[in-house]
Design a protein around this motif. Structure first.
Motif, short mmCIF file in Angstrom:
data_model
loop_
_atom_site.label_atom_id
_atom_site.label_comp_id
_atom_site.label_asym_id
_atom_site.label_seq_id
_atom_site.Cartn_x
_atom_site.Cartn_y
_atom_site.Cartn_z
N CYS A 161 -2.44 10.35 1.86
CA CYS A 161 -2.44 10.08 3.31
C CYS A 161 -1.88 8.52 3.70
O CYS A 161 -2.78 7.82 3.24
N ASP A 162 -0.58 8.26 4.29
CA ASP A 162 -0.48 7.04 4.46
C ASP A 162 -0.36 6.56 5.92
O ASP A 162 0.14 7.31 6.86
N GLU A 163 -1.55 6.00 6.39
CA GLU A 163 -1.98 5.59 7.66
C GLU A 163 -1.98 6.71 8.63
O GLU A 163 -1.41 6.85 9.47
N PRO A 164 -2.79 7.68 8.28
CA PRO A 164 -3.08 9.05 9.05
C PRO A 164 -3.51 8.74 10.23
O PRO A 164 -3.02 9.57 11.16
N LYS B 224 0.71 -1.19 -0.09
CA LYS B 224 0.11 0.05 -0.01
C LYS B 224 1.01 1.41 0.04
O LYS B 224 0.65 2.23 -0.91
N SER B 225 1.86 1.45 0.92
CA SER B 225 2.46 2.55 0.85
C SER B 225 3.46 2.80 -0.37
O SER B 225 3.62 3.77 -0.72
N THR B 226 3.86 1.48 -0.82
CA THR B 226 4.71 1.70 -2.05
C THR B 226 3.86 2.45 -3.21
O THR B 226 4.35 3.25 -3.98
MG LIG Z 1 2.86 1.44 4.83
#
Ligand SMILES: [Mg+2]
Ligand SMILES: Nc1ncnc2c1ncn2[C@@H]1O[C@H](COP(=O)(O)OP(=O)(O)OP(=O)(O)O)[C@@H](O)[C@H]1O
Lengths: 239, 264
Positions: free
Chosen positions: B164-167, B44-46
């Motif tokens: 938004c990454d795991e905000p 997901k983050s990538t």
């Molecule tokens: Mg991540």
């Protein structure tokens, strides 16, 4: 059974550990020695910070985890910095005499010691800078990249700001070690308080005078350390 | 607004290759909130970092508001990033700058002059109701307040897109609700296309319009949040069903009988 005591090391002229007359007699010389130590530190440390900071930033940037990795070039410069740092200070002092003569026109005296001190301090401080920047972690750099910062902006507005307290701490550590390094200045007639202690304590067995000089050095080191710690804390907003 | 076209990201570490994002295609409509959900390590983050090219995809292309970012050089890409805000799980604020100075930084990087910077940073802090904390350092703010400063920092340059990454993964449930409320209000009022990566289904249910499910680097399923309330709807994949059920199911084994003697 030989009893090596302070009294046993006293010279025949009967100077005791705290002979105030003798101290008063040497006061001008002590003042000169302190002045020489300050001169060495006040020139060498700022020069080292001025030259070591860009070198340290460069080392960080070109490292495999840096802003612009150039692993091969980094390895070469990294090895050069290590080589510079490998020289014992005394050997460096003598080895670079030709350079010293070229830069300050003389190879003896306080000015002559400042050259090897500075040359020794630059790679030393560069390592501090590199380490302090690396330890900041990737979070703030990642955020700055996402905001579209240039590499120069990341260094100036992010890394150096965040590393400032750590850098002040590093300057403090470096200054303290250079107070004792500068004691070796005596070898080339550089003077300084450390050299003063060696001359009177080691060569003339005037233990009282030596103690006085050492106490002055302790006070100097303490003030630098306490001052540096306070300043670093003032700039550190983490808590 | 955002077109992710056949994007793959392959990492090479110590001679080994690893496909973190595997041929993902995704269209995110203008003004919508797109959720991306999946387990830890799903990529997901990538994928999110592929959108602003913090991680350049190995193949495929990313088009944001008509500009193919993957075709740009470093300098043009840097400028495009002023149009794409980003917030992070751990906030990534500068500890040695005040809330206001943190917000000003994104404006500075975007080339806004000093005087405008101060005013616009104050306005951005006002949007997240933190005007009174302008001169506080992050060390003196709560997690929720830090994330709001980060939101203000991302908003200040008036971006078209907010990533938004795991905000909300580092804050408690009540603070999660407040942060999501701000994100939702900002999306509604400013029309910023928002992408939220999370592993928490309740976050998706609360704010997203559409959801994409990732597993092992691949996008395995997509549906509208509205579908969830349709009677009889169920995600097609097992992982999708697991994620929406958001309860923890364990296999509880019978307790081993303790010998009396061991208790003496
Ligand atoms: Mg991540
Ligand atoms: N720079 C990198 N080099 C090598 N492997 C990486 C790199 N970044 C991520 N990976 C790998 O890619 C995979 C996906 O990582 P990613 O961070 O995108 O997952 P994620 O879905 O965001 O997980 P999480 O929920 O834990 O944040 C992981 O297996 C990770 O180890």
């Amino acid at each position: 059974m030989s009893n090596v005591s302070v009294a046993g090391a006293l010279p025949a002229n009967g100077a005791t550990a705290f002979d105030l007359n003798r101290v008063a007699e040497l006061l001008p010389e002590i003042a000169v020695a302190l002045g020489q130590t300050f001169a060495m530190l006040l020139v060498a440390i700022p020069l080292a910070v001025l030259a070591g900071t860009p070198l340290g930033i460069w080392l960080y940037s070109m490292s495999p985890v840096g802003l612009k990795p150039r692993p091969k070039l980094h390895r070469v410069v990294d090895a050069l910095v290590n080589t510079m740092r490998s020289f014992p200070f005394l050997i460096l002092l003598i080895a670079i005499i030709p350079i010293t003569r070229f830069i300050v026109g003389t190879t003896i005296g306080t000015a002559a010691v400042i050259v090897p001190l500075t040359i020794n301090a630059i790679p030393y401080f560069a390592r501090f800078v590199e380490q302090n920047l690396t330890q900041l972690g990737g979070g703030v750099v990642e955020a700055a990249r996402a905001m579209g910062a240039t590499r120069g902006q990341i260094v100036r507005d992010v890394l150096l700001v965040e590393a400032k307290p750590a850098l002040i701490g590093s300057i403090t550590i470096m200054t303290v070690s250079f107070i004792s390094y500068s004691a070796m200045a005596g070898l080339v007639g550089g003077g300084g308080i450390g050299d003063f202690a060696i001359r009177y304590g080691y060569y003339r067995y005037e233990t009282g005078v030596m103690f006085l000089a050492i106490i002055l050095m302790i006070v100097l080191v303490q003030s630098v350390q306490i001052g540096g710690t306070r300043l670093a804390r003032r700039f550190d907003k983490r808590r | 607004m955002i077109s992710i076209r056949d994007v793959s990201t392959v990492f090479t570490t110590a001679g080994q290759t690893f496909t973190a994002v595997d041929a993902v295609s995704l269209e995110i409509p203008r003004g919508s909130i797109q959720g991306i959900i999946g387990f830890s390590g799903a990529g997901k983050s990538t994928l999110l970092r592929n959108i602003n090219l913090l991680e350049r995809p190995t193949s495929g292309s990313v088009v944001v508001d008509g500009t193919d970012l993957t075709a740009l050089g470093d300098e043009d890409l840097r400028r495009e990033r002023h149009q794409i805000g980003m917030i992070f799980q751990h906030f990534n604020l500068l500890n040695n700058r005040t809330a206001l100075q943190n917000v000003e930084l994104s404006l500075k990087f975007a080339g806004v002059g000093k005087k405008d910077r101060r005013r616009r940073a104050q306005e951005a802090l006002d949007i997240v109701d933190l005007a009174d904390k302008a001169s506080s350092y992050p060390g003196r703010l709560s997690g929720g307040q830090k994330q709001r400063v980060a939101i203000a920092r991302a908003l200040a340059t008036e971006p078209k897109v907010l990533l938004c990454d795991e905000p909300t993964s580092a804050v408690d449930p009540r603070t999660t609700a407040s942060v999501l409320q701000y994100l939702s209000d900002i999306n509604a009022q400013l029309g910023i296309t928002t992408v939220i990566v999370t592993h928490e289904m309740n976050v998706i249910k609360a704010v997203a319009d559409n959801v994409a499910v990732m597993e092992d680097g691949a996008l395995v399923e997509q549906f509208d949040l509205a579908d969830l309330s349709r009677p009889g709807f169920s995600p097609a994949t097992q992982i999708g069903r697991y994620l929406i059920s958001d309860d923890i199911t364990l296999e509880r084994r019978p307790r081993v009988q303790q010998k009396e003697a061991t208790l003496v």
